[in-house]
Write a protein that holds these residues in place. Sequence first.
Motif, mmCIF file in Angstrom:
data_model
loop_
_atom_site.group_PDB
_atom_site.id
_atom_site.type_symbol
_atom_site.label_atom_id
_atom_site.label_comp_id
_atom_site.label_asym_id
_atom_site.label_seq_id
_atom_site.Cartn_x
_atom_site.Cartn_y
_atom_site.Cartn_z
ATOM 1 N N GLU A 5 47.224 49.921 25.067
ATOM 2 C CA GLU A 5 46.568 50.758 26.057
ATOM 3 C C GLU A 5 47.209 52.143 26.113
ATOM 4 O O GLU A 5 48.399 52.301 25.825
ATOM 5 C CB GLU A 5 46.646 50.136 27.464
ATOM 6 C CG GLU A 5 46.015 48.775 27.607
ATOM 7 C CD GLU A 5 47.023 47.650 27.477
ATOM 8 O OE1 GLU A 5 46.775 46.556 28.023
ATOM 9 O OE2 GLU A 5 48.075 47.873 26.821
ATOM 10 N N TRP A 35 39.104 44.576 31.117
ATOM 11 C CA TRP A 35 40.210 45.306 31.739
ATOM 12 C C TRP A 35 40.608 44.566 33.008
ATOM 13 O O TRP A 35 39.741 44.157 33.797
ATOM 14 C CB TRP A 35 39.794 46.731 32.102
ATOM 15 C CG TRP A 35 39.710 47.671 30.953
ATOM 16 C CD1 TRP A 35 38.599 48.022 30.248
ATOM 17 C CD2 TRP A 35 40.799 48.395 30.363
ATOM 18 N NE1 TRP A 35 38.914 48.912 29.256
ATOM 19 C CE2 TRP A 35 40.260 49.169 29.311
ATOM 20 C CE3 TRP A 35 42.174 48.478 30.615
ATOM 21 C CZ2 TRP A 35 41.046 50.009 28.508
ATOM 22 C CZ3 TRP A 35 42.946 49.318 29.835
ATOM 23 C CH2 TRP A 35 42.387 50.063 28.787
ATOM 24 N N TYR A 36 41.898 44.405 33.180
ATOM 25 C CA TYR A 36 42.482 43.829 34.384
ATOM 26 C C TYR A 36 43.440 44.859 34.976
ATOM 27 O O TYR A 36 43.844 45.810 34.301
ATOM 28 C CB TYR A 36 43.279 42.564 34.057
ATOM 29 C CG TYR A 36 42.462 41.332 33.784
ATOM 30 C CD1 TYR A 36 41.749 41.199 32.603
ATOM 31 C CD2 TYR A 36 42.418 40.276 34.694
ATOM 32 C CE1 TYR A 36 41.003 40.057 32.345
ATOM 33 C CE2 TYR A 36 41.690 39.119 34.446
ATOM 34 C CZ TYR A 36 40.993 39.027 33.267
ATOM 35 O OH TYR A 36 40.264 37.892 33.013
ATOM 36 N N ARG A 37 43.823 44.622 36.217
ATOM 37 C CA ARG A 37 44.863 45.462 36.805
ATOM 38 C C ARG A 37 45.749 44.624 37.720
ATOM 39 O O ARG A 37 45.325 43.598 38.241
ATOM 40 C CB ARG A 37 44.269 46.634 37.587
ATOM 41 C CG ARG A 37 43.496 46.258 38.845
ATOM 42 C CD ARG A 37 42.854 47.500 39.466
ATOM 43 N NE ARG A 37 42.110 47.173 40.670
ATOM 44 C CZ ARG A 37 41.368 48.061 41.337
ATOM 45 N NH1 ARG A 37 41.265 49.321 40.902
ATOM 46 N NH2 ARG A 37 40.730 47.689 42.437
ATOM 47 N N ARG A 44 47.202 39.732 39.381
ATOM 48 C CA ARG A 44 46.375 40.451 38.427
ATOM 49 C C ARG A 44 44.908 40.119 38.700
ATOM 50 O O ARG A 44 44.550 38.959 38.929
ATOM 51 C CB ARG A 44 46.763 40.052 37.008
ATOM 52 C CG ARG A 44 46.211 40.942 35.928
ATOM 53 C CD ARG A 44 46.820 40.618 34.578
ATOM 54 N NE ARG A 44 48.255 40.881 34.531
ATOM 55 C CZ ARG A 44 48.973 40.847 33.415
ATOM 56 N NH1 ARG A 44 48.387 40.576 32.261
ATOM 57 N NH2 ARG A 44 50.272 41.075 33.456
ATOM 58 N N VAL A 47 38.892 43.648 36.413
ATOM 59 C CA VAL A 47 38.239 44.897 36.810
ATOM 60 C C VAL A 47 36.854 45.011 36.176
ATOM 61 O O VAL A 47 35.871 45.307 36.860
ATOM 62 C CB VAL A 47 39.099 46.108 36.405
ATOM 63 C CG1 VAL A 47 38.362 47.418 36.688
ATOM 64 C CG2 VAL A 47 40.440 46.076 37.113
ATOM 65 N N ASP A 89 43.559 52.096 43.891
ATOM 66 C CA ASP A 89 43.369 51.846 42.457
ATOM 67 C C ASP A 89 44.693 51.903 41.700
ATOM 68 O O ASP A 89 44.726 51.607 40.496
ATOM 69 C CB ASP A 89 42.403 52.863 41.851
ATOM 70 C CG ASP A 89 40.996 52.734 42.414
ATOM 71 O OD1 ASP A 89 40.378 53.788 42.680
ATOM 72 O OD2 ASP A 89 40.512 51.597 42.553
ATOM 73 N N TYR A 93 47.215 48.781 34.381
ATOM 74 C CA TYR A 93 45.937 48.342 33.818
ATOM 75 C C TYR A 93 46.180 47.737 32.435
ATOM 76 O O TYR A 93 46.868 48.334 31.595
ATOM 77 C CB TYR A 93 44.970 49.518 33.739
ATOM 78 C CG TYR A 93 44.405 49.882 35.092
ATOM 79 C CD1 TYR A 93 45.180 50.558 36.026
ATOM 80 C CD2 TYR A 93 43.106 49.529 35.449
ATOM 81 C CE1 TYR A 93 44.675 50.884 37.281
ATOM 82 C CE2 TYR A 93 42.580 49.855 36.698
ATOM 83 C CZ TYR A 93 43.382 50.519 37.606
ATOM 84 O OH TYR A 93 42.867 50.835 38.842
ATOM 85 N N TYR A 94 45.581 46.562 32.230
ATOM 86 C CA TYR A 94 45.737 45.820 30.990
ATOM 87 C C TYR A 94 44.377 45.571 30.349
ATOM 88 O O TYR A 94 43.409 45.270 31.059
ATOM 89 C CB TYR A 94 46.375 44.455 31.243
ATOM 90 C CG TYR A 94 47.732 44.478 31.895
ATOM 91 C CD1 TYR A 94 47.859 44.478 33.282
ATOM 92 C CD2 TYR A 94 48.892 44.482 31.127
ATOM 93 C CE1 TYR A 94 49.108 44.489 33.888
ATOM 94 C CE2 TYR A 94 50.146 44.483 31.722
ATOM 95 C CZ TYR A 94 50.239 44.489 33.103
ATOM 96 O OH TYR A 94 51.474 44.492 33.696
ATOM 97 N N CYS A 95 44.315 45.629 29.028
ATOM 98 C CA CYS A 95 43.123 45.127 28.353
ATOM 99 C C CYS A 95 43.426 43.745 27.809
ATOM 100 O O CYS A 95 44.581 43.384 27.543
ATOM 101 C CB CYS A 95 42.621 46.071 27.280
ATOM 102 S SG CYS A 95 43.705 46.286 25.878
#
Length: 119
Positions: A5, A35-37, A44, A47, A89, A93-95
């Motif tokens: 990312e 996508w997660y956050r 977690r 998103v 927000d 952020y993770y993919c």
Amino acid sequence: VQLVESGGGLVQPGGSLRLSCAASGFTFSRYAMSWYRQAPGKERELVATITSAGASTNYADSVKGRFTISRDNAKNTVYLQMNSLKPEDTAVYYCKTRTVVGGSALDYWGQGTQATVSS
């Protein structure tokens, strides 16, 4: 499998960021991407998700109308355009992708990118 990312940073409320996730080591165009956050002290959360060809997307209620997930299968990259950002927000952020090989499903995550929304 590798997911990397980029694009995080510090932005004022109401601003925008565009996150990217470069994928390698698997056939990117075959798999949905998400996508997660994760905010400090919170679990977690999902998103947004996009299907393999990009024909369908889904969003968490908290980001609908503000975030857009997209992908470029020629570049093996998934994006998250974040507009009208709010302090809530703020998160890493993770993919993520889930591949299926030989009937076994495996989840792969990137290392994350920090997005901070603050004045």
